[in-house]
Design a protein around this motif. Structure first.
Motif, short mmCIF file in Angstrom:
data_model
loop_
_atom_site.label_atom_id
_atom_site.label_comp_id
_atom_site.label_asym_id
_atom_site.label_seq_id
_atom_site.Cartn_x
_atom_site.Cartn_y
_atom_site.Cartn_z
N GLU A 1 24.96 -10.81 26.83
CA GLU A 1 26.09 -11.73 26.83
C GLU A 1 26.85 -11.69 28.15
OE1 GLU A 1 28.43 -10.53 23.55
OE2 GLU A 1 26.97 -11.15 22.04
N SER A 2 26.48 -10.78 29.05
CA SER A 2 27.21 -10.65 30.31
C SER A 2 26.92 -11.84 31.22
CB SER A 2 26.84 -9.35 31.01
OG SER A 2 25.46 -9.34 31.31
N VAL A 3 27.89 -12.15 32.06
CA VAL A 3 27.75 -13.24 33.02
C VAL A 3 27.58 -12.61 34.39
CG1 VAL A 3 28.82 -15.29 34.00
CG2 VAL A 3 29.23 -14.68 31.61
N GLY A 4 26.55 -13.00 35.12
CA GLY A 4 26.28 -12.37 36.39
C GLY A 4 25.22 -11.30 36.23
N LEU A 5 25.23 -10.32 37.11
CA LEU A 5 24.20 -9.30 37.12
C LEU A 5 24.80 -7.93 36.83
CD1 LEU A 5 22.22 -10.44 40.28
CD2 LEU A 5 21.55 -10.75 37.90
N ASP A 6 23.97 -7.06 36.30
CA ASP A 6 24.38 -5.69 36.01
C ASP A 6 23.53 -4.74 36.84
OD1 ASP A 6 26.02 -6.70 33.95
OD2 ASP A 6 24.30 -6.73 32.60
N THR A 7 24.12 -3.64 37.23
CA THR A 7 23.40 -2.65 38.03
C THR A 7 23.70 -1.26 37.51
OG1 THR A 7 23.41 -4.01 40.04
CG2 THR A 7 23.18 -1.64 40.34
N ILE A 8 22.69 -0.42 37.50
CA ILE A 8 22.88 1.00 37.24
C ILE A 8 22.65 1.72 38.56
CG2 ILE A 8 21.97 3.04 36.05
CD1 ILE A 8 21.08 1.09 33.81
N ILE A 9 23.59 2.56 38.96
CA ILE A 9 23.38 3.35 40.17
C ILE A 9 22.87 4.73 39.80
CG2 ILE A 9 25.03 2.06 41.57
CD1 ILE A 9 26.99 4.41 41.23
N GLU A 10 21.98 5.22 40.62
CA GLU A 10 21.40 6.54 40.46
C GLU A 10 21.84 7.39 41.65
OE1 GLU A 10 16.99 7.70 39.34
OE2 GLU A 10 17.17 7.47 41.52
N VAL A 11 22.43 8.54 41.34
CA VAL A 11 22.94 9.44 42.37
C VAL A 11 22.32 10.81 42.16
CG1 VAL A 11 25.00 10.48 43.37
CG2 VAL A 11 25.12 8.17 42.46
N ASP A 12 21.81 11.39 43.22
CA ASP A 12 21.20 12.72 43.13
C ASP A 12 22.24 13.76 43.53
OD1 ASP A 12 19.40 14.73 42.83
OD2 ASP A 12 17.96 14.01 44.32
N LEU A 13 22.64 14.60 42.57
CA LEU A 13 23.67 15.61 42.80
C LEU A 13 23.11 17.00 42.48
CD1 LEU A 13 26.74 13.86 41.10
CD2 LEU A 13 26.29 14.05 43.56
N PRO A 14 23.66 18.04 43.11
CA PRO A 14 23.21 19.39 42.80
C PRO A 14 23.46 19.75 41.34
CG PRO A 14 24.55 19.36 44.80
CD PRO A 14 24.69 18.01 44.17
N ASP A 15 22.51 20.44 40.74
CA ASP A 15 22.65 20.83 39.33
C ASP A 15 23.95 21.61 39.09
OD1 ASP A 15 20.25 19.63 38.93
OD2 ASP A 15 19.15 21.45 38.35
N ASN A 16 24.30 22.49 40.00
CA ASN A 16 25.49 23.31 39.81
C ASN A 16 26.76 22.47 39.79
OD1 ASN A 16 24.12 25.73 39.56
ND2 ASN A 16 24.30 26.26 41.72
N LEU A 17 26.79 21.40 40.58
CA LEU A 17 27.95 20.51 40.58
C LEU A 17 28.04 19.76 39.27
CD1 LEU A 17 30.32 19.25 42.21
CD2 LEU A 17 28.71 17.48 42.95
N ILE A 18 26.93 19.22 38.81
CA ILE A 18 26.89 18.51 37.54
C ILE A 18 27.33 19.42 36.40
CG2 ILE A 18 25.35 17.41 35.85
CD1 ILE A 18 23.61 16.54 38.27
N LYS A 19 26.79 20.62 36.41
CA LYS A 19 27.07 21.60 35.35
C LYS A 19 28.55 21.96 35.31
CE LYS A 19 23.94 24.65 35.42
NZ LYS A 19 23.14 25.85 35.81
N GLN A 20 29.16 22.10 36.48
CA GLN A 20 30.56 22.52 36.57
C GLN A 20 31.49 21.51 35.89
OE1 GLN A 20 31.79 23.21 40.59
NE2 GLN A 20 33.90 23.67 40.05
N TYR A 21 31.11 20.24 35.91
CA TYR A 21 31.98 19.18 35.39
C TYR A 21 31.35 18.46 34.19
CZ TYR A 21 34.41 20.04 39.75
OH TYR A 21 35.11 20.64 40.79
#
Length: 271
Positions: free
Chosen positions: A75-95
């Protein structure tokens, strides 16, 4: 580990939700999420989650590409995007934590400063100063009346990007936009029903084979609606029971997206 965020542009949007999407699409920039830099103070991301009160600017990411795909609707108008970001596991884990938006989702809430430090492709002298100012005053009304705002405004002439979109936001918004090393994933609107089906199948397989949702709830000691949880849950354990499953699943889903004619490319190639 690669993490995912859904960006949406809707022509009937009156609140500037599309700022983030259009700055990525047109200029290849990461920019503040829609909740931040309003002219008047607003309640920020304080929904049902394990993260608690926001005390600085963040950006939220899913660890699962499937979870991000659930935000796409035909139902969205226009385009949708998913961004993929590569982050260190320890940073992801911390938050790391859980959020409840109907189902439970595994998320990481990365401080904007940390995100800038890890994925920027160009250093911007003014950005840390602007971010420090915002974080110090983020819950205050009339931020543009605070001492120091005019000094930051004067630095807008240093911004090397022309045409940054910041609908309904304060004038210093462009100071917080930066070029980043990220990948954009696009699914064609007509493929939405197919990928909704694929996503539901992945969730079912995930739970049947790995008891995924049960394991998340056990680690956080929460109920399905996240009304109660143990605030001292182990983030390391939460990462360990989820990341190996999701890393493999994410790569499989990307292969399906490419097989179906979707796009996966670096943002620096432009969308």
């Amino acid at each position: 580990m690669k993490v995912y965020r859904f960006l949406k542009w809707n022509q009937i949007d009156k609140d500037g939700n599309f700022n983030e999407y259009r700055n990525l699409e047109q200029l290849g920039l990461i920019s503040p999420s829609w909740e931040y830099l309003w002219g008047m103070s607003r309640i920020l991301n304080e929904g049902t989650n394990t993260f608690g009160r926001e005390r600085q600017m963040y950006k939220y990411f899913f660890l699962s590409l499937v979870d991000a795909i659930f935000y796409i609707t035909d139902e969205s108008v226009g385009l949708d995007t998913i961004i993929e970001v590569d982050l260190p596991d320890n940073l992801i884990k911390q938050y790391l934590g859980l959020g409840y938006y109907g189902p439970l989702y595994l998320e990481t809430r990365i401080p904007y400063k940390k995100l800038y430090e890890h994925i920027r492709t160009k250093e911007l002298d003014y950005l840390p100063e602007a971010l420090m100012f915002y974080n110090a005053h983020m819950y205050k009304d009339q931020l543009n009346k605070m001492p120091g705002y005019e000094t930051l405004e004067a630095r807008l002439k240093e911004v090397p990007y022309q045409g940054i979109v910041h609908e309904s936001r304060l004038s210093i918004y462009p100071l917080l936009c930066f070029e980043a090393d990220i990948t954009a994933i696009r699914i064609k609107p007509e493929q939405t029903p197919y990928f909704e089906k694929v996503s539901h199948e992945c969730l079912a397989t995930r739970d049947k084979k790995h008891h995924y949702k049960t394991n998340l709830m056990d680690v956080v000691d929460c109920d399905p609606e996240l009304d109660v949880f143990n605030p001292r849950f182990s983030k390391a354990m939460l990462f360990n029971v989820s990341a190996p499953i999701l890393k493999q699943e994410n790569e499989q889903i990307k292969e399906i997206i490419l097989d179906q004619g979707g796009e996966i490319k670096r943002v620096r190639e432009r969308l």
